[in-house]
Design a protein around this motif. Structure first.
Motif, PDB file in Angstrom:
ATOM      1  N   ASP A 119      82.433  60.086  66.295  1.00 43.05           N
ATOM      2  CA  ASP A 119      82.053  61.061  65.274  1.00 43.05           C
ATOM      3  C   ASP A 119      83.316  61.872  65.037  1.00 43.05           C
ATOM      4  OD1 ASP A 119      81.109  63.726  64.320  1.00 43.05           O
ATOM      5  OD2 ASP A 119      79.123  62.855  64.611  1.00 43.05           O
ATOM      6  N   ASN A 124      83.055  69.666  55.630  1.00 44.19           N
ATOM      7  CA  ASN A 124      81.874  70.152  54.917  1.00 44.19           C
ATOM      8  C   ASN A 124      82.142  70.144  53.426  1.00 44.19           C
ATOM      9  OD1 ASN A 124      80.676  70.697  57.435  1.00 44.19           O
ATOM     10  ND2 ASN A 124      81.894  72.580  57.553  1.00 44.19           N
ATOM     11  N   HIS A 133      89.372  70.220  60.797  1.00 46.16           N
ATOM     12  CA  HIS A 133      88.980  68.860  60.419  1.00 46.16           C
ATOM     13  C   HIS A 133      90.169  67.904  60.475  1.00 46.16           C
ATOM     14  CE1 HIS A 133      85.707  71.272  58.360  1.00 46.16           C
ATOM     15  NE2 HIS A 133      85.102  70.569  59.298  1.00 46.16           N
ATOM     16  N   TYR A 308      71.015  72.258  62.034  1.00 46.01           N
ATOM     17  CA  TYR A 308      72.140  71.437  62.493  1.00 46.01           C
ATOM     18  C   TYR A 308      71.751  70.609  63.721  1.00 46.01           C
ATOM     19  CZ  TYR A 308      77.145  70.718  63.656  1.00 46.01           C
ATOM     20  OH  TYR A 308      78.392  70.204  63.924  1.00 46.01           O
ATOM     21  N   ASP A 312      71.535  66.519  64.355  1.00 50.09           N
ATOM     22  CA  ASP A 312      72.315  65.796  65.361  1.00 50.09           C
ATOM     23  C   ASP A 312      71.416  64.994  66.307  1.00 50.09           C
ATOM     24  OD1 ASP A 312      75.093  65.563  65.283  1.00 50.09           O
ATOM     25  OD2 ASP A 312      75.352  67.713  65.625  1.00 50.09           O
ATOM     26  N   GLN A 336      82.081  74.277  69.442  1.00 42.98           N
ATOM     27  CA  GLN A 336      80.752  73.659  69.343  1.00 42.98           C
ATOM     28  C   GLN A 336      80.261  73.075  70.671  1.00 42.98           C
ATOM     29  OE1 GLN A 336      79.760  71.396  65.848  1.00 42.98           O
ATOM     30  NE2 GLN A 336      81.170  72.561  64.554  1.00 42.98           N
TER      31      GLN A 336
HETATM   32  N1  ARG Z   1      80.667  69.461  59.791  1.00 38.38           N
HETATM   33  C1  ARG Z   1      80.781  70.111  61.061  1.00 38.38           C
HETATM   34  C2  ARG Z   1      81.740  71.287  60.953  1.00 38.38           C
HETATM   35  O1  ARG Z   1      82.618  71.275  60.139  1.00 38.38           O
HETATM   36  C3  ARG Z   1      81.282  69.192  62.129  1.00 38.38           C
HETATM   37  C4  ARG Z   1      80.343  68.063  62.467  1.00 38.38           C
HETATM   38  C5  ARG Z   1      80.611  67.518  63.809  1.00 38.38           C
HETATM   39  N2  ARG Z   1      79.787  66.430  64.168  1.00 38.38           N
HETATM   40  C6  ARG Z   1      78.505  66.508  64.538  1.00 38.38           C
HETATM   41  N3  ARG Z   1      77.855  65.404  64.801  1.00 38.38           N
HETATM   42  N4  ARG Z   1      77.899  67.660  64.661  1.00 38.38           N
HETATM   43  O2  ARG Z   1      81.649  72.209  61.728  1.00 38.38           O
END
Ligand code: ARG
Length: 562
Positions: A119, A124, A133, A308, A312, A336
């Protein structure tokens, strides 16, 4: 190198009447800091008790009794016994192996038949592609290449952030202040402005938040107007992200983002309910994780909107069913960590033992002047602009160094982008990285351009020699070539460590050492002409093969001239 460690460990074990097993000895063998102390060292302290003698006298006795054709000599140095590898044999062996295996050199088979999902990247939509990113993209793809080199099948998944309450807010903002033409002109910039304005005005006007929630609800219910706007924002954003991916030369096997799981979420909620894990708390639905020392995982909001974590859970279940992964890696910033611990814990509670095969691979931040580079408050550094600027600068310095160079533009792109990627990957991933274009582009020191330049220099030597040796008959013995060969011989081990640690910087560090050793060698040896010319060219070719392959693993191209 591992071969010599094994050989020596067996010899020592035999000589010591098996007082220690070869495996035990192998764990104790060290690499001396200085070449004059040999290539391998064994500390005799461990034997002192067993043999009831001082380590010094054990070392002295071993020095006279050991004998093996792979080693030139053994020397006692205080409590250590040092081994000197037979350089001629070892250089020939190593160089020929690299020349024979070429880009396959350093591969392993321990991952064969196993699958890893990655992943990674996962920006976003309607927001600029952030430095975080970028890190996820380059670290994730490097680890995925390293995993492939270890025999694994890899699936790269770009889990685009294309669902969530923020899109309700964005739709609300667009409906209030949006201008279609402006969005078409500069999609990400304009959408991001709207989003920022929403947050600023929402502090004064609570009505706005309500509107945002309303529109997200509508979006989840499939309201055509909301859906069409979302679709448009998504397409524009993906087009902008794709420009970056093309520059970075990264590809994905799946672009299934958060919205892909919309129709798979109810099943998760029902399953949680059936397993008795879902609890109401202040109107919302949660899974309690006190027994894991974690705060509860939020599954559904008061208004029924999913979150979120819910997405997941759904994506993890889908990936297991779909890809049958043996390992599932999430390359996401360390802020995270809690989220991934919660997701894993919920899956364990649901009875899925494979939750243990999910691994969060966290990384540090990119800093500018010691401070976090933020996407909030409209204060962002746009990656695409950064990449364009660095390519310009690379172009400029190449023009100065080599005005005649033909494909300069293409090479400038490879050098500029390589500089950005290397600057990121040379740091241990958990550490923060200070962002500096000047630092990245230096042709000396630990930089991408330095490695590329070393590679190009090696290529130019081979071009001048007009031969490309594919096998050598004699090895080399001098110090500079030996230092270089030893580093090349460690490369396969480096790959294994980089995989085990999920750490591309291990590869970066090894390449930097190889490049330094090669430049040192080059400075001290007349490679073209003279004695041993074939062996020297063989070593040159072996070096550029390894540098090129190492750079490829990091996602960096290796031009043949620059
Ligand atoms: N889109 C999320 C962000 O920018 C990150 C996603 C990471 N991957 C996941 N499976 N949650 O914070």
């Amino acid at each position: 190198m591992e071969y010599y460690i094994q050989q020596w460990a067996q010899l020592l074990s035999k000589t010591l009447g098996e007082a220690l097993s070869p495996e035990e000895i192998m764990t104790k063998i060290e690499i001396p800091k200085f070449t004059q102390h040999g290539d391998l060292a064994f500390p005799c302290f461990v034997l002192a008790k067993l043999l009831k003698q001082s380590p010094q006298s054990i070392a002295e006795q071993l020095a006279v009794s050991l004998n093996h054709k792979a080693f030139k000599k053994f020397e006692a140095k205080g409590p250590y016994i040092n081994a000197f590898i037979n350089r001629k044999e070892a250089t020939k062996e190593t160089i020929n192996r690299i020349l024979y295996e070429q880009e396959k050199y350093g591969s392993h088979t321990f991952g064969k038949g196993k699958t890893i999902t990655f992943d990674l990247s996962s920006p976003n939509i309607a927001k600029p592609f952030s430095m975080g990113h970028l890190r996820s993209t380059v670290i994730g793809s490097a680890i995925s290449h390293i995993a492939e080199k270890c025999g694994y099948q890899v699936i790269r998944i770009n889990y685009i952030g294309d669902w969530g309450t923020q899109f309700g807010k964005l739709i609300a903002a667009y409906k209030r202040w949006g201008d279609e033409a402006a969005v078409k002109r500069d999609p990400i910039g304009e959408l991001f402005k709207l989003y920022t304005r929403f947050h600023e005005e929402a502090t004064l006007d609570p009505q706005l938040d309500q509107e945002g929630r309303f529109w997200f609800k509508e979006l989840e219910l499939g309201n055509p107007e909301a859906h069409a706007l979302w679709e448009w924002f998504r397409e524009e954003s993906l087009a902008a992200f794709n420009r970056i991916y093309t520059l970075l030369n990264v590809t994905f096997d799946s672009m299934n983002g958060e919205s892909f799981y919309n129709d798979k979420m109810e099943a998760v909620v029902t399953e949680l309910q059936n397993k008795g894990l879902l609890e109401a708390s202040e109107g919302a639905m949660v899974v309690r994780l006190e027994d894991q020392d974690l705060p509860p995982a939020l599954i559904k909001k008061q208004d029924g909107a999913t979150l979120y974590a819910t997405r997941d859970l759904a994506s993890a279940l889908y990936r297991k069913q779909h890809y049958h992964f043996d390992l599932s890696l999430y390359v996401v910033g360390h802020e995270q960590t809690l989220h991934f611990n919660q997701v894993k814990s919920v899956l364990s509670k649901m009875g899925y033992s494979w939750a243990d095969d999910m691994e969060h691979i966290p990384f540090g931040m990119i800093l500018k002047d010691g401070k976090k580079m933020s996407t909030r408050k409209g204060k962002v550094v746009l990656l695409e602009q950064v990449l364009k600027e660095i390519i310009e600068r690379a172009d400029h310095s190449i023009k100065e160094k080599n005005p005649e160079l033909e494909a300069r533009r293409i090479i400038a792109e490879q050098v500029g982008v390589g500089a950005v990627i290397y600057h990121d990957l040379k740091h241990y991933r958990r550490n923060d990285v200070e962002f500096s274009l000047e630092e990245m582009l230096k042709f000396e020191g630990n930089t991408g351009p330095y490695l590329q330049y070393t590679h190009a220099r090696g290529c130019s030597i081979l071009r001048k020699a007009k031969v490309k040796p594919s096998v050598i008959e004699d090895g080399l013995e001098d110090d500079p070539s030996w230092e270089l060969v030893k580093l090349l011989a460690w490369f396969p081990h480096t790959i294994e460590v980089a995989f085990e640690e999920r750490d591309p910087s291990t590869v970066a560090k090894s390449l930097f050492k190889i490049a330094q050793a090669f430049n040192h060698y080059y400075a001290h040896t007349r490679i073209l002409g003279g004695a041993e010319s074939k062996a020297k060219l063989g070593l040159t070719r072996a070096t550029i093969l390894v540098i090129k392959e190492g750079l490829r693993l990091l996602g960096i191209q290796a031009p043949v001239e620059m």
